[in-house]
Motif scaffolding. Structure first.
Motif, PDB file in Angstrom:
ATOM      1  N   ARG A 111       0.595  -1.336   0.248  1.00 32.71           N
ATOM      2  CA  ARG A 111       0.065  -0.048  -0.042  1.00 32.71           C
ATOM      3  C   ARG A 111       0.525   1.199   0.029  1.00 32.71           C
ATOM      4  O   ARG A 111       0.299   2.331  -0.348  1.00 32.71           O
ATOM      5  CB  ARG A 111      -0.855   0.113   1.268  1.00 32.71           C
ATOM      6  CG  ARG A 111      -1.853   1.656   1.309  1.00 32.71           C
ATOM      7  CD  ARG A 111      -2.652   0.936   2.018  1.00 32.71           C
ATOM      8  NE  ARG A 111      -4.077   1.936   1.871  1.00 32.71           N
ATOM      9  CZ  ARG A 111      -5.432   2.725   2.560  1.00 32.71           C
ATOM     10  NH1 ARG A 111      -5.533   0.613   3.474  1.00 32.71           N
ATOM     11  NH2 ARG A 111      -5.515   3.648   2.485  1.00 32.71           N
ATOM     12  N   LYS A 112       2.023   1.222   0.530  1.00 32.71           N
ATOM     13  CA  LYS A 112       3.504   2.513   0.903  1.00 32.71           C
ATOM     14  C   LYS A 112       3.387   2.915  -0.761  1.00 32.71           C
ATOM     15  O   LYS A 112       3.106   3.406  -1.114  1.00 32.71           O
ATOM     16  CB  LYS A 112       4.191   1.865   1.870  1.00 32.71           C
ATOM     17  CG  LYS A 112       3.775   2.542   2.697  1.00 32.71           C
ATOM     18  CD  LYS A 112       5.096   1.957   4.042  1.00 32.71           C
ATOM     19  CE  LYS A 112       5.860   2.965   3.154  1.00 32.71           C
ATOM     20  NZ  LYS A 112       6.080   4.481   3.533  1.00 32.71           N
ATOM     21  N   ALA A 113       3.400   1.766  -0.998  1.00 40.32           N
ATOM     22  CA  ALA A 113       4.098   2.066  -2.636  1.00 40.32           C
ATOM     23  C   ALA A 113       2.962   2.696  -4.129  1.00 40.32           C
ATOM     24  O   ALA A 113       3.293   2.544  -4.727  1.00 40.32           O
ATOM     25  CB  ALA A 113       4.715   0.218  -3.359  1.00 40.32           C
ATOM     26  N   CYS A 114       1.456   1.831  -3.241  1.00 30.86           N
ATOM     27  CA  CYS A 114       0.697   2.866  -4.156  1.00 30.86           C
ATOM     28  C   CYS A 114       0.225   4.728  -3.783  1.00 30.86           C
ATOM     29  O   CYS A 114      -1.060   5.222  -3.530  1.00 30.86           O
ATOM     30  CB  CYS A 114      -0.673   2.225  -4.300  1.00 30.86           C
ATOM     31  SG  CYS A 114      -0.222   0.457  -4.598  1.00 30.86           S
ATOM     32  N   GLY A 115       1.159   5.014  -3.162  1.00 32.54           N
ATOM     33  CA  GLY A 115       0.870   6.508  -2.231  1.00 32.54           C
ATOM     34  C   GLY A 115       0.110   6.358  -0.845  1.00 32.54           C
ATOM     35  O   GLY A 115      -0.531   7.312  -0.814  1.00 32.54           O
ATOM     36  N   PRO A 155      -5.155  -1.045  -6.820  1.00 34.44           N
ATOM     37  CA  PRO A 155      -5.735  -0.319  -8.734  1.00 34.44           C
ATOM     38  C   PRO A 155      -7.279  -0.759  -8.253  1.00 34.44           C
ATOM     39  O   PRO A 155      -8.313  -1.002  -9.021  1.00 34.44           O
ATOM     40  CB  PRO A 155      -5.297   0.470  -9.891  1.00 34.44           C
ATOM     41  CG  PRO A 155      -3.748   0.519  -9.208  1.00 34.44           C
ATOM     42  CD  PRO A 155      -3.468  -0.277  -7.726  1.00 34.44           C
ATOM     43  N   THR A 156      -6.654  -2.222  -8.556  1.00 26.97           N
ATOM     44  CA  THR A 156      -6.918  -3.335  -8.888  1.00 26.97           C
ATOM     45  C   THR A 156      -6.599  -4.881  -8.457  1.00 26.97           C
ATOM     46  O   THR A 156      -5.695  -5.183  -7.506  1.00 26.97           O
ATOM     47  CB  THR A 156      -6.891  -3.821 -10.375  1.00 26.97           C
ATOM     48  OG1 THR A 156      -6.843  -3.188 -11.428  1.00 26.97           O
ATOM     49  CG2 THR A 156      -7.901  -5.239 -10.586  1.00 26.97           C
ATOM     50  N   ALA A 169       6.231  -1.555 -10.545  1.00 26.44           N
ATOM     51  CA  ALA A 169       5.831  -0.069 -10.633  1.00 26.44           C
ATOM     52  C   ALA A 169       5.051   0.442 -11.954  1.00 26.44           C
ATOM     53  O   ALA A 169       4.528   0.831 -11.941  1.00 26.44           O
ATOM     54  CB  ALA A 169       6.881   0.207  -9.703  1.00 26.44           C
ATOM     55  N   ARG A 170       6.269  -0.494 -12.750  1.00 28.68           N
ATOM     56  CA  ARG A 170       6.298  -0.066 -14.611  1.00 28.68           C
ATOM     57  C   ARG A 170       5.409  -0.452 -14.494  1.00 28.68           C
ATOM     58  O   ARG A 170       4.243   0.037 -15.483  1.00 28.68           O
ATOM     59  CB  ARG A 170       7.472  -1.181 -14.891  1.00 28.68           C
ATOM     60  CG  ARG A 170       8.954  -0.295 -14.797  1.00 28.68           C
ATOM     61  CD  ARG A 170       9.031   1.199 -15.362  1.00 28.68           C
ATOM     62  NE  ARG A 170      10.387   2.139 -15.374  1.00 28.68           N
ATOM     63  CZ  ARG A 170      10.274   2.746 -15.363  1.00 28.68           C
ATOM     64  NH1 ARG A 170       8.841   3.851 -16.469  1.00 28.68           N
ATOM     65  NH2 ARG A 170      11.492   3.315 -15.412  1.00 28.68           N
ATOM     66  N   PRO A 204       6.917   8.400   6.640  1.00 28.52           N
ATOM     67  CA  PRO A 204       6.180   9.138   7.178  1.00 28.52           C
ATOM     68  C   PRO A 204       5.508   9.186   8.135  1.00 28.52           C
ATOM     69  O   PRO A 204       4.936   8.403   8.167  1.00 28.52           O
ATOM     70  CB  PRO A 204       5.914  10.145   5.688  1.00 28.52           C
ATOM     71  CG  PRO A 204       6.307   9.317   4.580  1.00 28.52           C
ATOM     72  CD  PRO A 204       6.953   7.836   5.126  1.00 28.52           C
ATOM     73  N   GLN A 205       4.562  10.023   8.960  1.00 28.84           N
ATOM     74  CA  GLN A 205       3.922   9.802  10.472  1.00 28.84           C
ATOM     75  C   GLN A 205       2.278   9.650   9.037  1.00 28.84           C
ATOM     76  O   GLN A 205       1.280   8.788  10.113  1.00 28.84           O
ATOM     77  CB  GLN A 205       3.730  11.339  10.405  1.00 28.84           C
ATOM     78  CG  GLN A 205       2.462  11.370  11.997  1.00 28.84           C
ATOM     79  CD  GLN A 205       3.362  10.172  12.934  1.00 28.84           C
ATOM     80  OE1 GLN A 205       4.279  10.142  13.352  1.00 28.84           O
ATOM     81  NE2 GLN A 205       1.979   9.267  13.734  1.00 28.84           N
ATOM     82  N   ASN A 206       2.411   9.869   7.956  1.00 28.02           N
ATOM     83  CA  ASN A 206       0.797   9.782   7.466  1.00 28.02           C
ATOM     84  C   ASN A 206       1.233   9.710   6.023  1.00 28.02           C
ATOM     85  O   ASN A 206       1.608  10.962   5.110  1.00 28.02           O
ATOM     86  CB  ASN A 206      -0.606  10.815   6.988  1.00 28.02           C
ATOM     87  CG  ASN A 206      -1.655  10.460   6.970  1.00 28.02           C
ATOM     88  OD1 ASN A 206      -1.251   8.994   6.621  1.00 28.02           O
ATOM     89  ND2 ASN A 206      -2.753  10.731   7.361  1.00 28.02           N
ATOM     90  N   SER A 207       1.541   8.652   5.387  1.00 27.52           N
ATOM     91  CA  SER A 207       2.248   8.790   3.761  1.00 27.52           C
ATOM     92  C   SER A 207       0.794   8.656   2.384  1.00 27.52           C
ATOM     93  O   SER A 207       0.938   8.364   1.783  1.00 27.52           O
ATOM     94  CB  SER A 207       3.076   7.202   3.979  1.00 27.52           C
ATOM     95  OG  SER A 207       2.346   6.449   3.709  1.00 27.52           O
ATOM     96  N   ARG A 208      -0.226   8.352   3.629  1.00 18.21           N
ATOM     97  CA  ARG A 208      -1.567   8.295   2.397  1.00 18.21           C
ATOM     98  C   ARG A 208      -2.308   9.342   2.135  1.00 18.21           C
ATOM     99  O   ARG A 208      -1.313  10.340   1.816  1.00 18.21           O
ATOM    100  CB  ARG A 208      -2.864   8.033   3.146  1.00 18.21           C
ATOM    101  CG  ARG A 208      -3.774   7.704   2.357  1.00 18.21           C
ATOM    102  CD  ARG A 208      -5.003   7.175   3.607  1.00 18.21           C
ATOM    103  NE  ARG A 208      -5.405   6.674   4.255  1.00 18.21           N
ATOM    104  CZ  ARG A 208      -6.031   7.846   5.521  1.00 18.21           C
ATOM    105  NH1 ARG A 208      -6.603   8.567   4.704  1.00 18.21           N
ATOM    106  NH2 ARG A 208      -6.263   7.702   6.681  1.00 18.21           N
ATOM    107  N   GLY A 209      -1.936   9.085   0.073  1.00 21.41           N
ATOM    108  CA  GLY A 209      -1.638  11.114  -0.460  1.00 21.41           C
ATOM    109  C   GLY A 209      -0.548  10.535  -0.889  1.00 21.41           C
ATOM    110  O   GLY A 209      -0.487  12.228  -1.531  1.00 21.41           O
TER     111      GLY A 209
END
Length: 284
Positions: free
Chosen positions: A35-39, A44-45, A160-161, A277-282
């Motif tokens: 999930r971190k890798a997806c920001g 997505p799927t 990621a690619r 980071p404290q909150n890496s969502r987004g």
């Protein structure tokens, strides 16, 4: 038995079995990385994420080890306990922002990283023994060790690619360094090489001279295996303490440029020692 004796029995037992306690933390860590890798957002799927999260973020080294050196189908895909635990964490972390945000808190993620490293160290030594047992050649042990630590970053770059994202540059995943004390991937590689050299040349097993296999030799030296395990986890504790100390200095009176460099080092990429980071969502 005392708590220390119970801990030692647990560590020694992990040399021949896969404890559920280690499995739980390991799979949780892999799903947080996905999930971190997806920001910080869900994959997505979900179906692609379920498989790629397993292959690229949770058990990439085990997959590569079995496929390249084990001459067998990946063991991790034939374990029902792994299936249930991985599925549980995948659903929970992908579906709950609250759970994800809790798990990426710096101190929580630091503990989770040590949990992951404990199982990764155990697995790296066990898989190395099995790889060399099939064909007792020193070169095979070295290539296996390099493949083990490189599989995760490489497969995550490919993932990621495929997702349409920009992969993390390799020099950010692991700088061009030989400092095995500072970087966990180098530390794990060094641990595997030392284990290979110790069993091959500093015991009477004769694993390269037609004696017992490396698996059998490792079982004869469980206490040394436990020492390797303790050393790896202790070193990660020191790294984590140093990372928190740098983070505290940055929050104080550090220069802006130094703080910017510190923030850039916080993200954990494939088992790094830095804090997220404290909150890496987004985040990008």
């Amino acid at each position: 038995p005392s708590p220390a004796e119970r801990l030692h029995r647990f560590v020694v037992g992990s040399h021949s079995t896969y404890p559920l306690l280690l499995m739980i933390g390991y799979n949780c860590y892999g799903n947080v990385l996905l999930r971190k890798a997806c920001g910080g957002r869900p994959y997505p799927t979900w179906l692609f994420g379920y498989l790629l999260g397993f292959l690229c973020y949770t058990y990439p080294s085990a997959m590569v080890s079995d496929l390249l050196f084990g001459h067998a189908a990946p063991r991790c895909m034939g374990n029902d306990n792994i299936l249930m635990i991985y599925s549980f964490w995948f659903v929970l972390i992908q579906s709950s922002d609250r759970v994800y945000d809790f798990l990426v808190r710096p101190r929580i993620f630091a503990l989770l990283t040590m949990w992951w490293l404990a199982d990764a160290t155990r697995a790296s030594l066990c898989y190395l023994e099995r790889a060399v047992a099939h064909e007792a050649v020193f070169a095979k042990g070295i290539f296996h060790s390099a493949a083990w630590v490189s599989a995760g970053p490489f497969l995550r770059a490919l993932e990621a690619r495929a997702r349409g994202a920009e992969p993390v540059p390799m020099e950010q995943v692991l700088p061009n360094s030989i400092n095995a004390l500072k970087y966990p991937l180098l530390s794990m590689f060094a641990t595997m090489v030392v284990w290979l050299v110790y069993l091959g040349y500093f015991t009477d097993c004769g694993i390269f001279e037609g004696g017992v296999t490396m698996v059998e030799c490792g079982e004869l030296h469980d206490d040394v295996y436990a020492a390797f395990f303790y050393a790896a986890v202790s070193l990660q504790v020191v790294r984590t303490a140093a990372a928190f100390r740098r983070l505290g200095q940055c929050k104080g009176n550090a220069l802006p440029a130094a703080c910017s460099r510190e923030r850039a080092r916080r993200a954990v990429r494939g088992g790094g020692a830095e804090l997220p980071p404290q909150n890496s969502r987004g985040a990008s």
